[in-house]
Design a protein around this motif. Structure first.
Motif, mmCIF file in Angstrom:
data_model
loop_
_atom_site.group_PDB
_atom_site.id
_atom_site.type_symbol
_atom_site.label_atom_id
_atom_site.label_comp_id
_atom_site.label_asym_id
_atom_site.label_seq_id
_atom_site.Cartn_x
_atom_site.Cartn_y
_atom_site.Cartn_z
ATOM 1 N N UNK A 236 -38.310 95.267 10.806
ATOM 2 C CA UNK A 236 -38.854 94.628 12.101
ATOM 3 C C UNK A 236 -40.327 94.160 11.751
ATOM 4 N N UNK A 237 -41.144 94.977 11.190
ATOM 5 C CA UNK A 237 -42.420 94.537 11.194
ATOM 6 C C UNK A 237 -42.638 93.256 10.226
ATOM 7 N N UNK A 238 -42.205 93.409 9.121
ATOM 8 C CA UNK A 238 -42.273 92.344 8.122
ATOM 9 C C UNK A 238 -41.568 91.027 8.754
ATOM 10 N N UNK A 239 -40.402 91.038 9.213
ATOM 11 C CA UNK A 239 -40.084 89.898 10.115
ATOM 12 C C UNK A 239 -40.713 89.283 11.106
ATOM 13 N N UNK A 240 -41.421 90.193 12.043
ATOM 14 C CA UNK A 240 -42.179 89.844 13.094
ATOM 15 C C UNK A 240 -43.503 89.106 12.575
ATOM 16 N N UNK A 241 -44.010 89.546 11.337
ATOM 17 C CA UNK A 241 -45.278 88.647 10.808
ATOM 18 C C UNK A 241 -44.817 87.355 10.201
ATOM 19 N N UNK A 242 -43.404 87.459 9.589
ATOM 20 C CA UNK A 242 -43.020 86.276 8.900
ATOM 21 C C UNK A 242 -42.647 85.017 9.827
ATOM 22 N N UNK A 243 -41.898 85.602 11.009
ATOM 23 C CA UNK A 243 -41.500 84.652 11.914
ATOM 24 C C UNK A 243 -42.910 84.135 13.030
ATOM 25 N N UNK A 244 -43.724 85.015 13.121
ATOM 26 C CA UNK A 244 -45.087 84.582 13.802
ATOM 27 C C UNK A 244 -45.795 83.453 13.043
ATOM 28 N N UNK A 245 -45.914 83.720 11.453
ATOM 29 C CA UNK A 245 -46.276 82.672 10.745
ATOM 30 C C UNK A 245 -45.726 81.426 10.657
ATOM 31 N N UNK A 246 -44.085 81.486 10.796
ATOM 32 C CA UNK A 246 -43.381 80.271 10.766
ATOM 33 C C UNK A 246 -43.615 79.364 11.979
ATOM 34 N N UNK A 268 -42.491 63.236 6.097
ATOM 35 C CA UNK A 268 -43.073 64.004 7.120
ATOM 36 C C UNK A 268 -41.913 64.835 7.309
ATOM 37 N N UNK A 269 -40.520 64.495 7.550
ATOM 38 C CA UNK A 269 -39.447 65.000 7.842
ATOM 39 C C UNK A 269 -39.092 66.020 6.558
ATOM 40 N N UNK A 270 -39.116 65.575 5.260
ATOM 41 C CA UNK A 270 -39.225 66.462 4.136
ATOM 42 C C UNK A 270 -39.961 67.447 4.133
ATOM 43 N N UNK A 271 -41.370 67.388 4.498
ATOM 44 C CA UNK A 271 -42.328 68.294 4.588
ATOM 45 C C UNK A 271 -41.985 69.529 5.817
ATOM 46 N N UNK A 272 -41.511 69.120 6.751
ATOM 47 C CA UNK A 272 -41.129 70.064 7.632
ATOM 48 C C UNK A 272 -39.990 70.826 7.294
ATOM 49 N N UNK A 273 -39.079 70.064 6.830
ATOM 50 C CA UNK A 273 -37.739 71.190 6.248
ATOM 51 C C UNK A 273 -38.187 71.823 5.168
ATOM 52 N N UNK A 274 -39.131 71.526 4.183
ATOM 53 C CA UNK A 274 -39.636 72.464 3.366
ATOM 54 C C UNK A 274 -40.304 73.592 4.104
ATOM 55 N N UNK A 275 -41.050 73.552 4.975
ATOM 56 C CA UNK A 275 -41.600 74.503 5.891
ATOM 57 C C UNK A 275 -40.662 75.593 6.277
ATOM 58 N N UNK A 279 -39.670 79.647 5.070
ATOM 59 C CA UNK A 279 -39.662 80.821 5.753
ATOM 60 C C UNK A 279 -38.242 81.647 5.411
ATOM 61 N N UNK A 280 -37.171 80.936 5.251
ATOM 62 C CA UNK A 280 -36.016 81.570 4.669
ATOM 63 C C UNK A 280 -36.093 82.022 3.283
ATOM 64 N N UNK A 281 -36.967 81.344 2.520
ATOM 65 C CA UNK A 281 -36.935 81.872 1.181
ATOM 66 C C UNK A 281 -37.820 83.495 1.049
ATOM 67 N N UNK A 282 -38.866 83.287 1.935
ATOM 68 C CA UNK A 282 -39.579 84.647 2.063
ATOM 69 C C UNK A 282 -38.613 85.604 2.815
ATOM 70 N N UNK A 283 -37.762 85.553 3.571
ATOM 71 C CA UNK A 283 -36.843 86.451 4.441
ATOM 72 C C UNK A 283 -35.739 86.835 2.990
ATOM 73 N N UNK A 284 -35.434 86.090 2.227
ATOM 74 C CA UNK A 284 -34.518 86.416 1.304
ATOM 75 C C UNK A 284 -35.150 87.284 0.250
#
Length: 290
Positions: A236-246, A268-275, A279-284
């Motif tokens: 919960x704590x790790x995901x809370x920080x990750x989602x806040x940053x995202x 710009x769309x490519x940069x947004x999708x990379x962002x 987040x998902x890469x960090x989650x995995x």
């Protein structure tokens, strides 16, 4: 891990998305269910051990047999792999679909439709070749959907509006909700674990002073261990920080995209999708998945 919105809904995604999403959801449910059973059985074993009667010993043997069965099932089925890998494929497919539908790189709006479609299929086929088998339920057509083509055919201003509301706005709302929920759950679990620790200390002192002779402290220690293990699994704590940053990053991107012209839109769309993918890469990575 997505929000819903106007323009491109989950049922308008390629079949690959829905297939891998189902595989991931099923894997998550089975993995968390198996983990819950393992932790409940650990507490049950502590209770049986504390009772000490002949019947309790028989029950203890049965509990250990059940625990071994759950462990063997988790090791052989490995449902967590279907969860992680299925989610990775689903999110990768979704980001490709949105890029194609709104004219983001590598499918800019000026690209002829047949060439854009061919490029999309090539990218999706690469994802499928690299995806582990556990990440997919049975797959049908991998074709571009009518909804994706309909969105791509809209004028630039309309595509931009749909992307800002349906993708960026949806993801931003989803991250914000998840951040709030995870921070709240982390606080609740911390307080519960502290309460169990306090009860365990009290039980140990009372037994030491001879108030009773029952090993309640041992049972509470097992409860504390199970609770701590579940807290670690849910992160919960790790995901809370990750989602806040995202959410913070996406709010900045949202403001930038609102004033982007057609010349720079694709990148710009490519940069947004990379962002979003970041987040998902960090989650995995936090789950120990490759």
């Amino acid at each position: 891990m997505t929000g819903s919105g106007p323009g491109l809904h989950d049922d308008g995604m390629p079949v690959v998305f829905r297939s891998s999403d189902r595989a991931s959801t099923s894997g998550q449910r089975r993995y968390l269910g198996g983990t819950q059973w393992r932790l409940v059985l650990a507490v049950a074993a502590a209770v049986c051990g504390a009772l000490g009667s002949r019947g309790a010993v028989v029950a203890l043997v049965l509990v250990f047999v059940a625990t071994v069965c759950v462990e063997i099932w988790l090791l052989t089925e490995r449902p967590e792999e279907a969860w992680y890998d299925g989610r990775a494929l689903a999110e990768s497919t979704k980001t490709l679909a949105w890029r194609y539908a709104v004219g983001g790189a590598p499918f800019p709006g000026g690209l002829p439709l047949p060439e854009a479609r061919e490029r999309f299929h090539a990218r999706l086929e690469t994802l499928l070749r690299e995806a582990p088998p556990v990440s997919l339920a049975p797959v049908g057509s991998t074709a571009v959907t009518e909804e994706m083509n309909a969105l791509r055919a809209l004028p630039f201003d309309e595509r931009r509006r749909v992307y800002l509301e349906g993708r960026i706005g949806g993801q931003l709302a989803w991250y914000s909700r998840k951040a709030t929920a995870n921070v709240s759950r982390a606080r609740t679990w911390r307080l519960l674990l502290i309460a169990v620790e306090g009860l365990g200390l009290t039980a140990a002192v009372l037994r030491l002073t001879g108030v009773y002779d029952f090993d309640l402290a041992g049972i509470l220690a097992a409860v504390l261990g199970a609770g701590s293990a579940w807290f670690a699994v849910r992160q919960y704590e790790t995901q809370g920080r990750a989602y806040t940053f995202a959410a913070t990053e996406l709010s900045v991107i949202q403001g930038r995209l609102a004033h982007t012209d057609e010349d720079t839109w694709a990148q710009e769309v490519a940069d947004a999708e990379d962002a979003i993918s970041r987040e998902h890469t960090m989650w995995r990575a936090s789950r120990g998945a490759g």
